[in-house]
Design a protein around this motif. Structure first.
Motif, PDB file in Angstrom:
ATOM      1  N   GLY B 338       1.073  -1.254  -0.367  1.00 16.43           N
ATOM      2  CA  GLY B 338      -0.336   0.113   0.250  1.00 16.43           C
ATOM      3  C   GLY B 338       1.109   1.152  -0.084  1.00 16.43           C
ATOM      4  N   PRO B 339       0.096   2.428  -0.244  1.00 17.27           N
ATOM      5  CA  PRO B 339       0.913   3.981  -0.104  1.00 17.27           C
ATOM      6  C   PRO B 339       2.356   3.906   1.122  1.00 17.27           C
ATOM      7  N   ILE B 340       2.176   3.536   1.917  1.00 26.87           N
ATOM      8  CA  ILE B 340       3.583   3.694   2.734  1.00 26.87           C
ATOM      9  C   ILE B 340       4.685   2.570   3.032  1.00 26.87           C
ATOM     10  N   GLY B 341       3.821   1.472   2.216  1.00 25.21           N
ATOM     11  CA  GLY B 341       4.901   0.544   1.746  1.00 25.21           C
ATOM     12  C   GLY B 341       5.567   1.438   0.673  1.00 25.21           C
ATOM     13  N   SER B 342       4.744   1.963  -0.196  1.00 30.80           N
ATOM     14  CA  SER B 342       5.777   2.348  -1.264  1.00 30.80           C
ATOM     15  C   SER B 342       6.183   3.859  -1.113  1.00 30.80           C
ATOM     16  N   VAL B 343       6.114   4.598   0.345  1.00 29.72           N
ATOM     17  CA  VAL B 343       6.859   5.593   0.309  1.00 29.72           C
ATOM     18  C   VAL B 343       8.348   4.981   1.078  1.00 29.72           C
ATOM     19  N   ILE B 344       8.235   3.669   2.225  1.00 25.96           N
ATOM     20  CA  ILE B 344       9.362   3.745   2.974  1.00 25.96           C
ATOM     21  C   ILE B 344      10.386   2.549   2.222  1.00 25.96           C
ATOM     22  N   THR B 345       9.562   1.560   1.349  1.00 26.26           N
ATOM     23  CA  THR B 345      10.563   0.715   0.923  1.00 26.26           C
ATOM     24  C   THR B 345      11.323   1.194  -0.021  1.00 26.26           C
ATOM     25  N   PRO B 346      11.368   1.827  -1.298  1.00 30.77           N
ATOM     26  CA  PRO B 346      12.509   2.974  -1.274  1.00 30.77           C
ATOM     27  C   PRO B 346      14.223   3.050  -0.738  1.00 30.77           C
ATOM     28  N   HIS B 347      13.694   3.430   0.539  1.00 31.30           N
ATOM     29  CA  HIS B 347      14.549   3.796   1.510  1.00 31.30           C
ATOM     30  C   HIS B 347      15.359   2.286   2.475  1.00 31.30           C
ATOM     31  N   PHE B 348      14.315   1.465   2.424  1.00 28.98           N
ATOM     32  CA  PHE B 348      14.391   0.416   2.737  1.00 28.98           C
ATOM     33  C   PHE B 348      15.755  -0.358   1.845  1.00 28.98           C
ATOM     34  N   ARG B 349      14.691  -0.389   0.660  1.00 30.80           N
ATOM     35  CA  ARG B 349      16.326  -1.550  -0.084  1.00 30.80           C
ATOM     36  C   ARG B 349      16.059  -0.685  -1.656  1.00 30.80           C
ATOM     37  N   GLY B 350      16.406   0.571  -2.052  1.00 31.00           N
ATOM     38  CA  GLY B 350      17.179   1.158  -2.800  1.00 31.00           C
ATOM     39  C   GLY B 350      16.119   1.669  -4.040  1.00 31.00           C
ATOM     40  N   LEU B 351      16.117   3.104  -3.912  1.00 30.98           N
ATOM     41  CA  LEU B 351      15.179   4.063  -4.727  1.00 30.98           C
ATOM     42  C   LEU B 351      15.241   3.622  -5.978  1.00 30.98           C
ATOM     43  N   GLN B 352      16.028   3.578  -6.621  1.00 31.60           N
ATOM     44  CA  GLN B 352      15.809   2.666  -8.080  1.00 31.60           C
ATOM     45  C   GLN B 352      14.898   1.916  -8.292  1.00 31.60           C
ATOM     46  N   ASP B 353      15.370   1.120  -7.222  1.00 23.32           N
ATOM     47  CA  ASP B 353      14.978  -0.713  -7.601  1.00 23.32           C
ATOM     48  C   ASP B 353      13.324  -0.262  -7.078  1.00 23.32           C
ATOM     49  N   TRP B 354      13.292   0.674  -6.558  1.00 16.21           N
ATOM     50  CA  TRP B 354      11.763   0.601  -6.728  1.00 16.21           C
ATOM     51  C   TRP B 354      10.999   1.622  -6.283  1.00 16.21           C
ATOM     52  N   LYS B 355      11.399   2.566  -7.174  1.00 13.15           N
ATOM     53  CA  LYS B 355      10.795   4.594  -7.643  1.00 13.15           C
ATOM     54  C   LYS B 355       9.707   3.992  -8.033  1.00 13.15           C
ATOM     55  N   HIS B 356       9.364   2.808  -9.085  1.00 16.62           N
ATOM     56  CA  HIS B 356       8.525   2.372  -8.968  1.00 16.62           C
ATOM     57  C   HIS B 356       7.744   2.096  -8.981  1.00 16.62           C
ATOM     58  N   LEU B 357       6.662   2.066  -7.665  1.00 17.72           N
ATOM     59  CA  LEU B 357       5.789   1.644  -6.745  1.00 17.72           C
ATOM     60  C   LEU B 357       5.536   3.703  -6.435  1.00 17.72           C
ATOM     61  N   SER B 358       6.120   4.017  -6.313  1.00 17.39           N
ATOM     62  CA  SER B 358       6.159   6.007  -6.145  1.00 17.39           C
ATOM     63  C   SER B 358       5.437   6.145  -7.497  1.00 17.39           C
ATOM     64  N   GLY B 359       4.992   5.822  -8.499  1.00 16.99           N
ATOM     65  CA  GLY B 359       4.710   5.851 -10.092  1.00 16.99           C
ATOM     66  C   GLY B 359       3.360   5.174 -10.003  1.00 16.99           C
ATOM     67  N   ALA B 360       3.218   4.213  -8.867  1.00 17.93           N
ATOM     68  CA  ALA B 360       1.863   3.977  -9.108  1.00 17.93           C
ATOM     69  C   ALA B 360       1.389   4.498  -7.902  1.00 17.93           C
ATOM     70  N   SER B 361       0.631   5.795  -8.522  1.00 21.80           N
ATOM     71  CA  SER B 361      -0.358   6.272  -7.549  1.00 21.80           C
ATOM     72  C   SER B 361      -1.288   7.015  -8.565  1.00 21.80           C
TER      73      SER B 361
END
Ligand code: SF4
Lengths: 229, 468
Positions: B338-361
């Motif tokens: 969900g939204p909070i996961g999309s916010v924190i995951t890039p910090h925990f596991r790498g911004l470039q790998d997980w930035k797409h979640l911030s786009g999926a909004s």
């Protein structure tokens, strides 16, 4: 094994060098004590009579059986009735002034074995009990909750392992909300709180399957609160 | 890297195509929303309660070093053990070490997302320990060998028939259509585990500094049994779960329940201040709290998004999120959905790998509006997008934006562009869907809207001329 205490703390301190902005509008609430919380939470009456009424209403919502008893005899009679109706064979309880007043009346119920959890108990024997009778710290009017503790309620397991949990309480144990509950236990145990405190709000439940409420997930399937004067 | 993105795209394509499941999940989420609103309405002033909760968490997180040490001091004074883990491997090693050392055979667990985060079960099982999840939803997911779908409601996507079939296959029970009976199957099975286990593992919802206790919120009673019966208890908790004072719980427990499930209070809210004390009847002989960093300090070091650490994991932002409703929990590929996961995951596991979640909004802001501790969730998604682009610019995006800025800052150029657009659209069918289609990502699943024949500017001028 040694952990990374110093490293974690060092990272935290380094991270906190820059201060964080407040993204929302200025809050205007200096929340340094729980006193102001009361003004924002669901309202509760001041008088104990009102609180008992609210507790009864919340109990209904939570599916707790709540009964005001005029005296010990009424409470004991109700317990005997529960024992007969539910076919209790074994009942567990702990030492305590209220319990001592009520539970011994049950020794006359035929076929009912009483197990007193003292300094220790056999977990399998406790699990096999149909009901557990405990005292409590407070009853919380706002939420219909019972606050139990390791010291007031026969330890950690007695109020959760048997299938039916019965609480015996006195009217003076009724408090308005959680904050007042905390204040009470702080006062009662100035040397340090019991290692376990819990707010129990109704019988154990789950909605994990299709959001359908099922009582008695892992803890008691039934909760009864007997209120003595 | 793009493997994660590819996975996300193929998973979302699959889950969004499953229309009946989407409808089922949506209905359940809607149910939580309605119930939450009802309970919220009983508050005298929900908004001020939110403000206070936000202020208290701010206070805790921004003095994290001080409050964690205060907790440690109080908790250890009563015989508890505190272990500080920098990362997942360290936390796993510590718990494995304890299990080996104490000759543990069987472990019972109550719900802990931190244990999903560090893949604890797999590590324990690899060394031959029997590990059983006791939360009903987690138990079901464990049998199904599938991660939780929603961090508060792990198996909300499953229908009773599927659960019955699962139990039949894994536990050999008779099929049933009744949630009641299914729950009883799990109850009977798990009761034996509490008594048998020599180690209990739980998470924790709050770490309370001034009284040195941890607080656990649950409905089923499994956490209470997990913390009461086995000889050794380990609570694995993220460092951000801090609260300065015990009495803060008087605000947070009702708010967590209201926002999360719409209850006034969750069935059991228990506070643990260490192992069994002298004069007490029962309880574990050892009580360990593992304080988990695992990149939380990385998020802490970003002042702009630090408030994401205020999260109390109520799950409310998932329940209202249009993305979660449509793609479901598993498509995220993260521990925290969900939204909070999309916010924190890039910090925990790498911004470039997980930035797409911030786009999926859709940036609708429903998450921010519902959050009981007022985290600036949807703006953080924008901040992640900005940071990702600044850190690693994409050449073609830069060209597109350059062109956009050139056009938008020159009225004459914009005028020419709007005049040409309808003609350009006539040529669109020639390239439609091919590699030369500039909007093929859009036209893959939708029709491109028709460009108006006349610009607003021209239309306005004409309208004025007619009036006068
Ligand atoms: S971000 Fe807010 S709404 Fe979402 S889970 Fe955390 S506390 Fe709840």
């Amino acid at each position: 094994m040694k952990g990374d205490r110093e490293k974690v703390l060092a990272r935290i301190r380094e991270a906190l060098v820059l201060s964080a902005p407040h993204h929302d509008e200025p809050v205007g609430v200096k929340a340094t004590s729980s006193a102001p919380f009361r003004a924002w939470l669901p309202p509760v009456g001041e008088a104990i009579g009102e609180q008992v009424v609210l507790f009864a209403r919340q109990s209904e919502v939570l599916k707790t059986e709540f009964l005001e008893c005029a005296d010990v005899a009424v409470a004991a009679a109700h317990l005997a009735k529960l024992a007969a109706e539910n076919g209790w064979k074994r009942l567990a309880w702990h030492a305590g002034a209220l319990n001592e007043g009520v539970v011994p009346h049950l020794s006359s119920v035929p076929g009912l074995e009483l197990l007193k959890v003292g300094a220790g108990y056999d977990p399998d024997a406790l699990e096999a009990c149909d009901a557990g009778i405990t005292e409590c710290e407070t009853l919380v009017a706002q939420t219909g909750s019972v606050m139990v503790s390791a010291l007031s309620s026969g330890g950690r397991a007695l109020s959760v392992l048997p299938h039916h949990h019965v609480v015996v309480a006195r009217r003076e144990q009724m408090v308005s909300d959680l904050a007042e509950s905390y204040a009470r236990v702080e006062k009662r145990y100035p040397g340090g709180l019991p290692s376990f405190l819990s707010f129990i709000s109704g019988p154990s439940r789950t909605g994990d399957i299709e959001r359908i409420l099922v009582l008695g997930a892992h803890g008691p399937k039934k909760l009864t609160v007997l209120l003595l004067p | 890297m793009s493997q994660i993105l590819d996975q996300f795209q193929s998973d979302t394509a699959r889950t969004t195509a499953d229309v009946p499941r989407r409808a089922f999940v949506r209905k359940a989420l809607r149910g939580y929303e309605v119930k939450r609103d009802e309970t919220k309405a009983t508050f005298t002033d929900w908004q001020r309660a939110r403000n206070a909760a936000s202020a208290i968490k701010y206070e805790g997180v921004n003095h994290l070093d001080r409050y964690l040490q205060e907790f440690e001091e109080k908790f250890t004074a009563r015989g508890g053990k505190v272990y500080w883990a920098s990362n997942a491997a360290q936390a796993r090693e510590y718990i494995l070490g304890l299990a080996r050392d104490r000759g543990v055979k069987s472990i019972v667990k109550s719900k802990a997302m931190t244990s999903e985060e560090i893949h604890l079960n797999a590590a324990l099982e690899k060394e031959g320990y029997e590990v059983v999840e006791s939360d009903l939803g987690e138990f079901i997911q464990q049998l199904k060998k599938e991660p939780p779908y929603h961090f508060v409601f792990p198996c909300m996507h499953l229908k009773r028939g599927e659960i019955s079939a699962l139990f039949e296959k894994e536990l050999g029970t008779a099929p049933t259509d009744s949630p009641e009976e299914l729950t009883q199957i799990a109850r009977r099975f798990l009761r034996r585990q509490y008594l048998k286990a020599d180690m209990g593992i739980s998470g924790g919802n709050f770490i309370v500094a001034d009284r040195g206790v941890i607080s656990i919120t649950e409905n089923e009673g499994n956490a209470r049994l997990t913390t009461a019966m086995p000889k050794i208890h380990v609570a694995l908790i993220g460092i951000e779960k801090i609260l300065p004072r015990m009495e803060d719980l008087a605000l947070f427990l009702p708010m967590l329940a209201t926002a999360g499930t719409g209850q006034h209070l969750t069935c059991y809210n228990s506070m643990y201040g260490g192992p069994r004390q002298p004069g007490e009847i029962d309880g574990p002989e050892e009580f360990h709290v593992v304080l988990l960093d695992n990149h939380r300090t990385r998020l802490l070091a970003d002042p702009e998004q630090r408030d994401a650490l205020h999260c109390i994991r109520c799950g409310a932002c998932l329940n209202v999120c249009p993305i979660f409703k449509n793609i479901g929990g598993h498509a995220y590929g993260t521990t925290y959905q969900g939204p909070i996961g999309s916010v924190i995951t890039p910090h925990f596991r790498g911004l470039q790998d997980w930035k797409h979640l911030s786009g999926a909004s859709s940036l609708c802001g429903a998450c921010t509006e519902t959050c009981p501790v007022k985290i600036d969730i949807h703006h953080h998604l924008l901040r992640n997008r900005r940071n990702a682009a600044a850190q690693k610019p994409v050449w073609w995006e830069r060209i597109v934006w350059f062109g956009y800025v050139q056009t938008m800052t020159r009225p004459w150029l914009l005028r020419i562009a709007t005049k040409l657009a309808p003609f350009a659209q006539k040529l669109h069918p020639l390239v439609l869907g091919g590699v030369f289609d500039p909007v093929r990502a859009w036209t893959k699943s939708r029709e491109f809207p028709e460009v108006a024949g006349e610009s607003f500017h021209d239309w306005w001028k004409k309208r004025k001329a007619k009036k006068s």
